[in-house]
Design a protein around this motif. Structure first.
Motif, PDB file in Angstrom:
ATOM      1  N   CYS A 395       0.854  -1.197   0.000  1.00 13.50           N
ATOM      2  CA  CYS A 395       0.000   0.000   0.000  1.00 13.50           C
ATOM      3  C   CYS A 395       0.883   1.239   0.000  1.00 13.50           C
ATOM      4  CB  CYS A 395      -0.916  -0.002   1.220  1.00 13.50           C
ATOM      5  SG  CYS A 395      -2.048   1.408   1.292  1.00 13.50           S
ATOM      6  N   PHE A 396       0.525   2.239  -0.844  1.00  4.33           N
ATOM      7  CA  PHE A 396       1.303   3.473  -0.996  1.00  4.33           C
ATOM      8  C   PHE A 396       0.529   4.675  -0.449  1.00  4.33           C
ATOM      9  CE2 PHE A 396       3.042   0.642  -4.148  1.00  4.33           C
ATOM     10  CZ  PHE A 396       4.397   0.936  -4.184  1.00  4.33           C
ATOM     11  N   ASP A 397       1.301   5.628   0.142  1.00  4.65           N
ATOM     12  CA  ASP A 397       0.710   6.892   0.590  1.00  4.65           C
ATOM     13  C   ASP A 397       1.762   7.985   0.474  1.00  4.65           C
ATOM     14  OD1 ASP A 397      -1.181   8.662   1.608  1.00  4.65           O
ATOM     15  OD2 ASP A 397      -0.485   8.401   3.666  1.00  4.65           O
ATOM     16  N   ASN A 398       1.316   9.211   0.170  1.00  6.62           N
ATOM     17  CA  ASN A 398       2.201  10.368   0.048  1.00  6.62           C
ATOM     18  C   ASN A 398       2.010  11.292   1.237  1.00  6.62           C
ATOM     19  OD1 ASN A 398       2.904   9.402  -2.514  1.00  6.62           O
ATOM     20  ND2 ASN A 398       1.295  10.603  -3.502  1.00  6.62           N
ATOM     21  N   SER A 399       3.055  12.084   1.563  1.00  8.93           N
ATOM     22  CA  SER A 399       2.946  13.052   2.644  1.00  8.93           C
ATOM     23  C   SER A 399       3.787  14.272   2.323  1.00  8.93           C
ATOM     24  CB  SER A 399       3.395  12.442   3.975  1.00  8.93           C
ATOM     25  OG  SER A 399       3.304  13.391   5.022  1.00  8.93           O
ATOM     26  N   ASN A 400       3.175  15.465   2.434  1.00  8.10           N
ATOM     27  CA  ASN A 400       3.920  16.725   2.335  1.00  8.10           C
ATOM     28  C   ASN A 400       3.074  17.824   2.949  1.00  8.10           C
ATOM     29  OD1 ASN A 400       2.452  18.431   0.182  1.00  8.10           O
ATOM     30  ND2 ASN A 400       2.634  16.427  -0.810  1.00  8.10           N
ATOM     31  N   ILE A 401       3.724  18.883   3.362  1.00 12.95           N
ATOM     32  CA  ILE A 401       3.011  20.057   3.892  1.00 12.95           C
ATOM     33  C   ILE A 401       3.361  21.226   3.001  1.00 12.95           C
ATOM     34  CG2 ILE A 401       2.765  21.638   5.834  1.00 12.95           C
ATOM     35  CD1 ILE A 401       3.369  19.357   7.696  1.00 12.95           C
ATOM     36  N   ILE A 463      -2.449  -1.460  -3.260  1.00  7.37           N
ATOM     37  CA  ILE A 463      -3.474  -0.506  -2.834  1.00  7.37           C
ATOM     38  C   ILE A 463      -2.909   0.904  -2.914  1.00  7.37           C
ATOM     39  CG2 ILE A 463      -5.001   0.201  -0.950  1.00  7.37           C
ATOM     40  CD1 ILE A 463      -4.839  -2.653   0.124  1.00  7.37           C
ATOM     41  N   ILE A 464      -3.645   1.795  -3.561  1.00  6.93           N
ATOM     42  CA  ILE A 464      -3.265   3.198  -3.657  1.00  6.93           C
ATOM     43  C   ILE A 464      -4.180   4.001  -2.734  1.00  6.93           C
ATOM     44  CG2 ILE A 464      -2.992   5.189  -5.169  1.00  6.93           C
ATOM     45  CD1 ILE A 464      -1.052   2.886  -5.746  1.00  6.93           C
ATOM     46  N   ASP A 465      -3.577   4.710  -1.766  1.00  4.42           N
ATOM     47  CA  ASP A 465      -4.379   5.536  -0.861  1.00  4.42           C
ATOM     48  C   ASP A 465      -4.725   6.829  -1.586  1.00  4.42           C
ATOM     49  OD1 ASP A 465      -5.630   6.817   1.177  1.00  4.42           O
ATOM     50  OD2 ASP A 465      -3.845   7.130   2.407  1.00  4.42           O
ATOM     51  N   GLY A 466      -5.904   6.861  -2.178  1.00  2.00           N
ATOM     52  CA  GLY A 466      -6.335   8.021  -2.953  1.00  2.00           C
ATOM     53  C   GLY A 466      -7.465   7.639  -3.878  1.00  2.00           C
ATOM     54  N   GLY A 467      -8.001   8.615  -4.564  1.00  2.00           N
ATOM     55  CA  GLY A 467      -9.141   8.380  -5.441  1.00  2.00           C
ATOM     56  C   GLY A 467      -8.737   7.954  -6.836  1.00  2.00           C
ATOM     57  N   LYS A 468      -9.636   8.237  -7.794  1.00  2.00           N
ATOM     58  CA  LYS A 468      -9.445   7.756  -9.158  1.00  2.00           C
ATOM     59  C   LYS A 468      -8.216   8.369  -9.836  1.00  2.00           C
ATOM     60  CE  LYS A 468     -13.761   8.797 -10.137  1.00  2.00           C
ATOM     61  NZ  LYS A 468     -15.010   8.975 -10.900  1.00  2.00           N
ATOM     62  N   GLY A 469      -7.874   9.637  -9.464  1.00  2.00           N
ATOM     63  CA  GLY A 469      -6.737  10.302 -10.102  1.00  2.00           C
ATOM     64  C   GLY A 469      -5.430   9.594  -9.836  1.00  2.00           C
ATOM     65  N   VAL A 487      -0.917  -8.328 -11.454  1.00  2.00           N
ATOM     66  CA  VAL A 487      -1.283  -7.964 -10.087  1.00  2.00           C
ATOM     67  C   VAL A 487      -2.702  -7.412 -10.085  1.00  2.00           C
ATOM     68  CG1 VAL A 487       1.101  -7.411  -9.466  1.00  2.00           C
ATOM     69  CG2 VAL A 487      -0.403  -5.600 -10.293  1.00  2.00           C
ATOM     70  N   THR A 488      -3.303  -7.342  -8.909  1.00  2.00           N
ATOM     71  CA  THR A 488      -4.591  -6.659  -8.751  1.00  2.00           C
ATOM     72  C   THR A 488      -4.316  -5.292  -8.153  1.00  2.00           C
ATOM     73  OG1 THR A 488      -5.808  -8.721  -8.420  1.00  2.00           O
ATOM     74  CG2 THR A 488      -6.839  -6.716  -7.624  1.00  2.00           C
ATOM     75  N   LEU A 489      -4.846  -4.250  -8.790  1.00  2.00           N
ATOM     76  CA  LEU A 489      -4.606  -2.865  -8.365  1.00  2.00           C
ATOM     77  C   LEU A 489      -5.930  -2.216  -7.989  1.00  2.00           C
ATOM     78  CD1 LEU A 489      -2.719  -0.340  -8.145  1.00  2.00           C
ATOM     79  CD2 LEU A 489      -3.242   0.083 -10.571  1.00  2.00           C
ATOM     80  N   ILE A 490      -5.981  -1.583  -6.813  1.00  2.38           N
ATOM     81  CA  ILE A 490      -7.180  -0.871  -6.389  1.00  2.38           C
ATOM     82  C   ILE A 490      -6.781   0.443  -5.736  1.00  2.38           C
ATOM     83  CG2 ILE A 490      -8.513  -2.986  -5.999  1.00  2.38           C
ATOM     84  CD1 ILE A 490      -8.115  -2.515  -2.970  1.00  2.38           C
ATOM     85  N   GLY A 491      -7.744   1.364  -5.663  1.00  3.69           N
ATOM     86  CA  GLY A 491      -7.574   2.604  -4.912  1.00  3.69           C
ATOM     87  C   GLY A 491      -8.688   2.714  -3.890  1.00  3.69           C
ATOM     88  N   ILE A 492      -8.395   3.303  -2.744  1.00  2.00           N
ATOM     89  CA  ILE A 492      -9.419   3.484  -1.713  1.00  2.00           C
ATOM     90  C   ILE A 492      -9.578   4.967  -1.434  1.00  2.00           C
ATOM     91  CG2 ILE A 492      -7.705   2.994   0.093  1.00  2.00           C
ATOM     92  CD1 ILE A 492     -10.081   2.057   1.853  1.00  2.00           C
ATOM     93  N   PHE A 500     -11.991   1.573  -5.804  1.00  2.00           N
ATOM     94  CA  PHE A 500     -11.995   1.788  -7.246  1.00  2.00           C
ATOM     95  C   PHE A 500     -11.039   0.820  -7.930  1.00  2.00           C
ATOM     96  CE2 PHE A 500     -13.562   5.883  -5.771  1.00  2.00           C
ATOM     97  CZ  PHE A 500     -14.585   6.147  -6.672  1.00  2.00           C
ATOM     98  N   PHE A 501     -11.446   0.366  -9.117  1.00  2.00           N
ATOM     99  CA  PHE A 501     -10.598  -0.482  -9.947  1.00  2.00           C
ATOM    100  C   PHE A 501     -10.138   0.323 -11.155  1.00  2.00           C
ATOM    101  CE2 PHE A 501     -13.131  -3.449  -7.541  1.00  2.00           C
ATOM    102  CZ  PHE A 501     -12.246  -4.468  -7.244  1.00  2.00           C
ATOM    103  N   PRO A 502      -8.998  -0.044 -11.760  1.00  2.00           N
ATOM    104  CA  PRO A 502      -8.510   0.700 -12.929  1.00  2.00           C
ATOM    105  C   PRO A 502      -9.545   0.778 -14.034  1.00  2.00           C
ATOM    106  CG  PRO A 502      -6.821  -0.801 -12.135  1.00  2.00           C
ATOM    107  CD  PRO A 502      -8.079  -1.126 -11.369  1.00  2.00           C
ATOM    108  N   GLU A 503      -9.720   1.996 -14.560  1.00  2.00           N
ATOM    109  CA  GLU A 503     -10.571   2.249 -15.725  1.00  2.00           C
ATOM    110  C   GLU A 503     -12.019   1.813 -15.499  1.00  2.00           C
ATOM    111  OE1 GLU A 503      -8.434   0.217 -18.754  1.00  2.00           O
ATOM    112  OE2 GLU A 503      -6.854   1.711 -18.875  1.00  2.00           O
ATOM    113  N   ASP A 504     -12.477   1.892 -14.267  1.00  2.00           N
ATOM    114  CA  ASP A 504     -13.866   1.568 -13.934  1.00  2.00           C
ATOM    115  C   ASP A 504     -14.395   2.684 -13.036  1.00  2.00           C
ATOM    116  OD1 ASP A 504     -16.307   0.576 -13.232  1.00  2.00           O
ATOM    117  OD2 ASP A 504     -15.600  -1.418 -12.686  1.00  2.00           O
ATOM    118  N   SER A 505     -15.364   3.451 -13.538  1.00  2.66           N
ATOM    119  CA  SER A 505     -15.856   4.615 -12.802  1.00  2.66           C
ATOM    120  C   SER A 505     -16.809   4.245 -11.666  1.00  2.66           C
ATOM    121  CB  SER A 505     -16.571   5.566 -13.763  1.00  2.66           C
ATOM    122  OG  SER A 505     -17.676   4.911 -14.370  1.00  2.66           O
ATOM    123  N   ILE A 506     -17.302   3.009 -11.674  1.00  3.78           N
ATOM    124  CA  ILE A 506     -18.270   2.601 -10.649  1.00  3.78           C
ATOM    125  C   ILE A 506     -17.519   1.958  -9.484  1.00  3.78           C
ATOM    126  CG2 ILE A 506     -20.276   1.167 -10.136  1.00  3.78           C
ATOM    127  CD1 ILE A 506     -21.019   1.337 -13.091  1.00  3.78           C
TER     128      ILE A 506
END
Length: 613
Positions: A395-401, A463-469, A487-492, A500-506
């Motif tokens: 799982c990936f997450d970004n951090s900056n101020i 797992i990508i911590d973030g939305g569709k972008g 691999v299986t890729l999702i975003g939360i 969210f799944f790649p290239e699936d808006s629902i």
């Protein structure tokens, strides 16, 4: 299937007539059989192995479980067995002569749809009926449809704009009366669609009006002494009735109905469905559900609509066993039968739920205990529709101020538990300012380029911590690296815990109480904590480095060298001149000693290093 397993379940098998199915580990039906007594017939497979044929022994060995459906009489079991064999084509019921794919009738999703034969099924929104085991039978049915309904066979794009511009001209099919010329606007879309709807009804088993039409044609030809054409109509009628042969005769008084029986036990709800067409039971289905705050009537109403859509049912009457059921289709009658044949149908549905629960309880008592981690991973695999068990998750997450000190983290879970020695921190190198999208591209590229180069195993789930972008950025990176399909890729998304799944808006919404969602949240929270901790550490290091560089003659490189060894300014001050000189030289040691002997503030402790990529 082992004899010991069957003996543990045998007590729950009823002695009523019915059909049974042996099923393999891939949920494929291997064999369908009928029985006057289900208990006695199933027992014969395990109590008399010496008398079984080789084929039967192989079938039993490959089966991991069995299912059964209870009916009223042995005759009903015979007819239902034939229907299931036609529908599922179990390999141990039929002799497979070749490896061809099955035949289908396709109603194409397009303006003025074509109806044609195919052996390939595409997920393009078209409607497919089948599979059929005989291409000859499909061709006969299509020929019948063509004679009843004049349809186009060309592949022209008959959009309203093209028709209005007069791009097309009628062909020979129009002149020989096989088509009514929609290409020139000679047939309206509404009239054409009505014919398509009638064809769909025919393929679903609702063909009473068509049989009436054929009988009238046959009588008319006979009356006009056109015996050859009358004989042709009779052959077509016989063929059509044979294809739509009845499976289980219920009653001459019952025509098209859907039967739904509900039974609830705590938070668990069970709904059994029986589909009856023209007085024939042609399918059965049992749906399990978990109650949240909804009442039985609401659950039943919702489930009925889902199942009717799934089984393409247009029955005008629905039979239920609880009050308060309301359907969106106002023209559909909802009744609770109390007497007669309809009540017998309801009792049959209720009886099947009862036997299902008896067998389920027996299986749960004898089922081997599954470790919590294994159970959670299996639940996650099912919820996300994964082919592989998600043993290795990253799982990936970004951090900056405000764009300062941008960092990213990658946490690793194995067997549903943190593998902290495999956590990775990333100093973002190529991104300027607060750009989460570009940061995600950089760190995902660096992470998996390195794994590929080092020939290390890829994770089962990312797992990508973030939305569709941010998910879209990661998708493009994995596609370029050639591992998107491995691999299986999702975003939360944080707001509603949407998956969210790649290239699936629902998005996918997992039950808030589900163990799989809790595991995803744990990964997301751990990645966030790890990224924040690293970000604070980096800011602290920068602050402390700047504290040392206030000393005239101490540069950034020397300050970082000292901090890397001593970890904090406080330890540098406490160290002897010789210790400091061994790291940075005598001149730097004297400058530091002189500066802090004059009473300058001391720095803040820096946490121990962890691996940074």
């Amino acid at each position: 299937m082992k004899k010991e397993t069957f003996r543990e379940l045998s007590a729950s098998i009823p002695k009523e007539p019915g059909i049974y199915r042996f099923i393999d580990k891939d949920d494929i039906i291997l064999y369908v059989g009928k029985a006057k007594s289900l208990k006695n017939r199933l027992s014969s497979y395990f109590n008399n192995s010496k008398g079984m044929s080789g084929k039967t022994k192989v079938m039993v060995d490959h089966a991991v479980r069995f299912e059964y459906t209870v009916v009223e009489t042995e005759h009903d079991a015979l007819l239902l067995e034939a229907t299931f064999i036609k529908k599922f084509q179990p390999r141990y019921n039929v002799m497979l002569k070749d490896g061809k794919t099955y035949a289908y009738i396709c109603i194409k999703k397009e303006a003025f749809p074509r109806v044609f034969f195919t052996r390939r099924v595409f997920k393009d929104g078209s409607t497919y009926f089948g599979p059929f085991t005989s291409k000859f039978r499909v061709e006969q049915i299509l020929e019948l449809i063509r004679k009843l309904f004049q349809l186009r066979t060309c592949n022209l794009n008959l959009s309203p704009e093209n028709i209005q511009k007069g791009k097309f001209k009628v062909c020979l099919e129009y002149h020989i009366k096989n088509c009514l010329g929609p290409c020139e606007g000679l047939e309206s879309k509404e009239a054409y669609d009505e014919k398509i709807n009638q064809i769909k009804n025919i393929m679903r088993g609702n063909f009473a009006s068509v049989k009436t039409h054929l009988r009238e044609k046959m009588a008319m030809y006979a009356e006009n002494l056109e015996f050859e054409r009358a004989s042709e109509m009779k052959e077509k009628l016989t063929l059509f009735e044979d294809y739509h042969s009845k499976s289980t005769v219920v009653s001459t008084t019952v025509q098209d109905v859907d039967v739904f029986a509900l039974f609830s036990e705590g938070d668990e709800v069970y709904i059994n469905y029986i589909k009856v067409v023209n007085g024939a039971m042609i399918n059965t289905f049992l749906q399990e559900a978990t109650r949240n705050l909804d009442e039985d009537a609401f659950i039943m109403s919702y489930t009925i609509q889902q199942i009717r859509e799934k089984f393409n049912s247009i029955a005008p009457e629905v039979l239920v066993n609880i009050p308060g059921v309301i359907l969106e289709e106002k023209e559909v009658k909802v009744n609770i039968p109390s007497i007669g044949d309809k009540r017998k149908l309801m009792e049959m549905a209720e009886k099947n739920i009862n036997f299902y629960l008896i067998q389920k309880r027996k299986e749960s008592v004898n089922a081997p205990r599954i470790a919590p981690a294994q159970r959670i991973m299996e639940t996650l695999q099912k919820d996300l529709g994964m082919e592989k068990l998600p043993v290795h998750i990253e799982c990936f997450d970004n951090s900056n101020i405000q764009g300062t000190n941008p960092v990213s983290s990658c946490v690793v879970f194995k067997n549903a538990k943190p593998a902290k020695n495999e956590y990775r921190k990333f100093n973002v190198k190529t991104v300027v300012g607060p750009d989460d999208f570009a940061t995600m591209v950089e760190v995902v590229t660096r992470r998996y380029t390195r794994l590929i180069e080092e020939e290390k195993p890829l994770p089962d789930l990312i797992i990508i911590d973030g939305g569709k972008g941010q998910l879209g950025m990661a998708t493009e990176v994995l596609r370029k690296l050639g591992i998107l399909d491995k691999v299986t890729l999702i975003g939360i998304a944080k707001r509603l815990e949407e998956i969210f799944f790649p290239e699936d808006s629902i998005p996918l919404y997992i039950n808030k109480k589900s163990e799989s969602l809790k595991l995803i949240q744990q990964l997301r929270n751990e990645a966030h904590r790890f990224a924040i901790t690293f970000h604070r550490h980096k800011r602290s290091m920068n602050f402390t480095v700047s504290e040392l560089t206030k000393i005239d003659g101490i540069g950034k490189a020397t300050a970082e060298k000292l901090l890397k060894h001593f970890k904090s300014v406080k330890r540098i001050v406490a160290a002897s001149n010789e210790e400091v000189a061994s790291i940075a030289g005598k001149r730097a040691a004297n400058l530091v000693r002189s500066y802090y002997d004059e009473g300058s503030d001391e720095g803040t402790d820096v946490p121990p290093n962890s691996e940074i990529e």
